[in-house]
Design a protein around this motif. Structure first.
Motif, short mmCIF file in Angstrom:
data_model
loop_
_atom_site.label_atom_id
_atom_site.label_comp_id
_atom_site.label_asym_id
_atom_site.label_seq_id
_atom_site.Cartn_x
_atom_site.Cartn_y
_atom_site.Cartn_z
N LEU A 33 0.80 -1.22 0.00
CA LEU A 33 0.00 0.00 0.00
C LEU A 33 0.84 1.27 0.00
O LEU A 33 0.32 2.36 -0.24
CB LEU A 33 -0.93 0.01 1.21
N PHE A 34 2.14 1.16 0.31
CA PHE A 34 3.04 2.31 0.28
C PHE A 34 3.35 2.70 -1.15
O PHE A 34 3.36 1.87 -2.05
CB PHE A 34 4.36 2.00 0.98
N VAL A 35 3.65 3.99 -1.35
CA VAL A 35 4.05 4.47 -2.67
C VAL A 35 5.40 3.89 -3.05
O VAL A 35 5.66 3.58 -4.21
CB VAL A 35 4.09 6.02 -2.69
N GLY A 36 6.29 3.75 -2.06
CA GLY A 36 7.62 3.21 -2.32
C GLY A 36 8.71 4.25 -2.34
O GLY A 36 9.86 3.96 -2.64
N ILE A 37 8.37 5.49 -1.99
CA ILE A 37 9.36 6.56 -1.94
C ILE A 37 9.78 6.76 -0.49
O ILE A 37 8.94 6.99 0.38
CB ILE A 37 8.77 7.88 -2.50
N ASP A 38 11.08 6.66 -0.24
CA ASP A 38 11.61 6.89 1.09
C ASP A 38 12.28 8.26 1.13
O ASP A 38 13.14 8.56 0.32
CB ASP A 38 12.63 5.82 1.47
#
Length: 84
Positions: free
Chosen positions: A65-70
């Motif tokens: 569910l995360f966008v994947g940008i840290d």
């Protein structure tokens, strides 16, 4: 489905802003003070998260569910909007 968590946070934030503006709670009556309070609170908790990450207390879990940008190691983009 990537991004659904960020979408839910932004949807909730939009709802809070709409209620605040409609009822004249903070943003309409004192916008600069409100923005300063939110910015200071967000900065404090980002520092808190930073300390937790450095000490190994906080780690980012894996979720589709995360966008994947840290923004930083173990600090996903969603965390900033969650704190706001």
């Amino acid at each position: 489905m990537p991004g659904i968590y960020l979408g839910a946070i932004l949807f909730s934030l939009a709802g809070m802003i709409a209620i605040d503006l409609k009822c004249g709670l903070a943003l309409r009556t004192a916008p600069r003070r409100t923005a300063a309070a939110v910015a200071l609170g967000t900065a404090f908790f980002l520092l808190w998260d930073g300390v937790g990450i450095v000490t190994g207390v906080f780690v980012k879990g894996d979720s589709p569910l995360f966008v994947g940008i840290d923004v930083a190691p173990h600090l996903p983009l969603e965390e900033i909007f969650f704190l706001i």
